[in-house]
Design a protein around this motif. Structure first.
Motif, PDB file in Angstrom:
ATOM      1  N   PHE A   1       0.892  -0.905  -0.484  1.00  0.00           N
ATOM      2  CA  PHE A   1      -0.154  -0.193   0.082  1.00  0.00           C
ATOM      3  C   PHE A   1       0.554   1.528  -0.236  1.00  0.00           C
ATOM      4  N   GLY A   2       1.936   1.380  -0.219  1.00  0.00           N
ATOM      5  CA  GLY A   2       2.796   2.645   0.135  1.00  0.00           C
ATOM      6  C   GLY A   2       3.364   3.207   1.428  1.00  0.00           C
ATOM      7  N   ARG A   3       4.342   4.297   1.825  1.00  0.00           N
ATOM      8  CA  ARG A   3       4.685   4.801   2.834  1.00  0.00           C
ATOM      9  C   ARG A   3       3.912   5.136   3.510  1.00  0.00           C
ATOM     10  N   GLU A   4       2.895   5.425   2.978  1.00  0.00           N
ATOM     11  CA  GLU A   4       1.470   6.427   4.144  1.00  0.00           C
ATOM     12  C   GLU A   4       1.119   4.953   5.034  1.00  0.00           C
ATOM     13  N   ALA A   5       0.749   4.165   4.123  1.00  0.00           N
ATOM     14  CA  ALA A   5       0.380   3.186   4.772  1.00  0.00           C
ATOM     15  C   ALA A   5       0.811   2.369   6.104  1.00  0.00           C
ATOM     16  N   PHE A   6       2.218   2.718   5.910  1.00  0.00           N
ATOM     17  CA  PHE A   6       2.963   1.742   6.692  1.00  0.00           C
ATOM     18  C   PHE A   6       3.326   2.432   7.581  1.00  0.00           C
ATOM     19  N   TYR A   7       3.103   4.046   7.648  1.00  0.00           N
ATOM     20  CA  TYR A   7       3.398   5.105   8.519  1.00  0.00           C
ATOM     21  C   TYR A   7       2.178   5.160   9.671  1.00  0.00           C
ATOM     22  N   ASN A   8       0.559   4.889   8.947  1.00  0.00           N
ATOM     23  CA  ASN A   8       0.112   4.357   9.774  1.00  0.00           C
ATOM     24  C   ASN A   8      -0.384   3.513  10.084  1.00  0.00           C
ATOM     25  N   VAL A   9       0.145   2.673   9.144  1.00  0.00           N
ATOM     26  CA  VAL A   9      -0.312   0.813  10.537  1.00  0.00           C
ATOM     27  C   VAL A   9       0.578   1.310  11.731  1.00  0.00           C
ATOM     28  N   PHE A  10       2.027   1.064  11.424  1.00  0.00           N
ATOM     29  CA  PHE A  10       3.226   1.485  12.381  1.00  0.00           C
ATOM     30  C   PHE A  10       2.461   2.547  13.709  1.00  0.00           C
ATOM     31  N   TRP A  11       2.096   2.946  13.472  1.00  0.00           N
ATOM     32  CA  TRP A  11       1.927   3.995  14.505  1.00  0.00           C
ATOM     33  C   TRP A  11       0.416   3.413  15.227  1.00  0.00           C
TER      34      TRP A  11
ATOM     35  N   LEU B   1       5.526   1.884  32.697  1.00  0.00           N
ATOM     36  CA  LEU B   1       5.563   4.065  32.774  1.00  0.00           C
ATOM     37  C   LEU B   1       6.672   4.017  31.012  1.00  0.00           C
ATOM     38  N   ILE B   2       7.823   3.291  31.333  1.00  0.00           N
ATOM     39  CA  ILE B   2       8.797   3.069  30.444  1.00  0.00           C
ATOM     40  C   ILE B   2       8.604   3.196  29.503  1.00  0.00           C
ATOM     41  N   ALA B   3       7.868   1.914  29.551  1.00  0.00           N
ATOM     42  CA  ALA B   3       7.362   1.255  27.799  1.00  0.00           C
ATOM     43  C   ALA B   3       6.982   2.014  27.365  1.00  0.00           C
ATOM     44  N   MET B   4       5.121   2.790  27.715  1.00  0.00           N
ATOM     45  CA  MET B   4       4.325   3.215  27.617  1.00  0.00           C
ATOM     46  C   MET B   4       4.925   4.328  26.683  1.00  0.00           C
ATOM     47  N   LEU B   5       5.620   5.319  27.500  1.00  0.00           N
ATOM     48  CA  LEU B   5       6.237   6.238  26.810  1.00  0.00           C
ATOM     49  C   LEU B   5       6.756   6.062  25.579  1.00  0.00           C
ATOM     50  N   PHE B   6       7.916   4.417  25.683  1.00  0.00           N
ATOM     51  CA  PHE B   6       8.530   4.516  24.462  1.00  0.00           C
ATOM     52  C   PHE B   6       7.806   4.214  23.459  1.00  0.00           C
ATOM     53  N   TYR B   7       6.962   3.133  23.657  1.00  0.00           N
ATOM     54  CA  TYR B   7       5.712   3.178  22.438  1.00  0.00           C
ATOM     55  C   TYR B   7       4.990   4.414  21.655  1.00  0.00           C
ATOM     56  N   LEU B   8       4.477   5.854  23.148  1.00  0.00           N
ATOM     57  CA  LEU B   8       3.616   6.478  22.424  1.00  0.00           C
ATOM     58  C   LEU B   8       4.717   7.331  21.867  1.00  0.00           C
ATOM     59  N   SER B   9       5.573   7.893  22.270  1.00  0.00           N
ATOM     60  CA  SER B   9       6.359   8.636  20.999  1.00  0.00           C
ATOM     61  C   SER B   9       7.277   7.957  19.975  1.00  0.00           C
ATOM     62  N   ILE B  10       7.095   6.663  19.604  1.00  0.00           N
ATOM     63  CA  ILE B  10       7.445   6.103  18.578  1.00  0.00           C
ATOM     64  C   ILE B  10       6.409   6.637  17.765  1.00  0.00           C
ATOM     65  N   ALA B  11       4.721   6.503  18.181  1.00  0.00           N
ATOM     66  CA  ALA B  11       3.545   6.717  17.036  1.00  0.00           C
ATOM     67  C   ALA B  11       3.775   7.645  17.468  1.00  0.00           C
ATOM     68  N   ALA B  12       4.230   8.566  17.754  1.00  0.00           N
ATOM     69  CA  ALA B  12       3.709  10.337  17.302  1.00  0.00           C
ATOM     70  C   ALA B  12       4.734  10.080  16.312  1.00  0.00           C
ATOM     71  N   THR B  13       5.938   9.764  16.406  1.00  0.00           N
ATOM     72  CA  THR B  13       6.905   9.933  15.167  1.00  0.00           C
ATOM     73  C   THR B  13       5.955  10.018  13.712  1.00  0.00           C
TER      74      THR B  13
ATOM     75  N   PHE C   1       3.154   8.779  13.686  1.00  0.00           N
ATOM     76  CA  PHE C   1       2.301  10.452  12.927  1.00  0.00           C
ATOM     77  C   PHE C   1       1.758  11.294  12.666  1.00  0.00           C
ATOM     78  N   ASN C   2       3.031  11.831  12.835  1.00  0.00           N
ATOM     79  CA  ASN C   2       3.188  13.084  12.611  1.00  0.00           C
ATOM     80  C   ASN C   2       3.979  13.105  11.188  1.00  0.00           C
ATOM     81  N   LEU C   3       4.647  11.831  10.602  1.00  0.00           N
ATOM     82  CA  LEU C   3       5.254  11.837   9.565  1.00  0.00           C
ATOM     83  C   LEU C   3       4.252  11.462   8.498  1.00  0.00           C
ATOM     84  N   SER C   4       3.200  10.631   9.011  1.00  0.00           N
ATOM     85  CA  SER C   4       1.694  10.269   8.444  1.00  0.00           C
ATOM     86  C   SER C   4       1.137  11.351   8.215  1.00  0.00           C
ATOM     87  N   PHE C   5       0.881  12.381   8.753  1.00  0.00           N
ATOM     88  CA  PHE C   5      -0.484  13.688   8.312  1.00  0.00           C
ATOM     89  C   PHE C   5       0.905  14.793   8.320  1.00  0.00           C
ATOM     90  N   HIS C   6       1.825  14.595   7.939  1.00  0.00           N
ATOM     91  CA  HIS C   6       2.578  15.938   7.059  1.00  0.00           C
ATOM     92  C   HIS C   6       2.564  17.012   8.895  1.00  0.00           C
TER      93      HIS C   6
END
Length: 261
Positions: free
Chosen positions: A32-42, A65-77, A79-84
């Protein structure tokens, strides 16, 4: 002299699950391409963060708490890439994720959120060398112990915090379940313990053990069932005594000493 390992090698269940997730992520990029990859990943990372948030609330274990914040920060990264979204925020979340990744590695390396299922089964089997009688589905009376009601409840909460056992608090006893997959209980996906291995401490000081057939079959050879149950009870009585003497750290040390797992 190093004692021989009683358990069979770990099954591939978790490895297969991780592999499926990786295939889904890579497949989304290829098909599906890069955008789909970003969305699925986050989305996958956000779900992981949510799971650790729930477990954090249940266990009060800061490792989650550390695990949650780690996953959340990468998800946010992603997410921002997906929606520019804002470039600065993407860099901020990515940098935060890198720092949290280092902390997450520390948490994993020190076994702070590791389920202790295999260690418990191995420690229970270590003193058992006989193989006279095989599995029995019945619960086994494992003697008595001295404790106050508040002590055994506090002990159960300690074991939950360190994901050693999952407690069920009943009217006249505390059940400590040692499941292979703790998430089923922690995420309210599983509401019973009858099919799992557990030990019960009633408020009159009586201890009983139930070892599930699926867990008994994890051993390389048949072990005398009564001896195994008795050893299982002795192990948790020792843990309780350490807790009563304010030496709970020795419980963790003993589990961490089993580096083969």
């Amino acid at each position: 002299m190093k004692k021989p390992v009683k358990l069979k090698p770990n099954d591939l269940g978790m490895g297969i699950f991780v592999m499926v997730i990786v295939i889904i992520i890579i497949g989304s990029r290829v098909i599906f391409g890069r955008e789909a990859f970003y969305n699925v990943f986050w989305i996958i990372l956000a779900i992981s963060a949510l799971i650790h948030f729930v477990v954090l609330l249940r266990t009060k274990n800061w490792g989650h708490l550390i695990a949650m914040l780690f996953y959340l920060s990468i998800a946010a990264t992603f997410f921002n890439l997906s929606f520019h979204r804002h470039h600065f925020l993407t860099l901020f979340f990515a940098a935060s994720g890198f720092i949290l990744f280092i902390l997450f590695i520390y948490v994993m390396f020190t076994n702070r959120i590791k389920w202790r299922y295999t260690e418990i089964l191995e420690l229970a089997a270590r003193p058992v060398d006989e193989s006279d009688d095989g599995f029995s589905p019945r619960s086994f009376p494992a003697g008595e112990a001295r404790y106050a009601k508040g002590e055994v409840i506090g002990f159960a909460k300690f074991l939950l915090k360190h994901v050693i056992a999952y407690p069920y608090f009943e009217e006249n006893r505390v059940i400590l379940v040692v499941p292979q997959n703790m998430f089923g209980h922690l995420l309210f996906l599983k509401r019973s313990y009858q099919k799992d291995t557990y030990i019960s401490f009633d408020f009159n000081g009586n201890v009983s053990v139930h070892i599930a057939k699926k867990d008994y079959q994890k051993y390389k050879e048949e072990l005398t069932f009564d001896r195994l149950c008795d050893s299982f009870g002795n192990l948790f009585r020792e843990f309780l005594e350490l807790y009563q003497r304010s030496e709970s750290s020795k419980i963790i040390d003993r589990l961490n000493a089993l580096r083969f797992i």
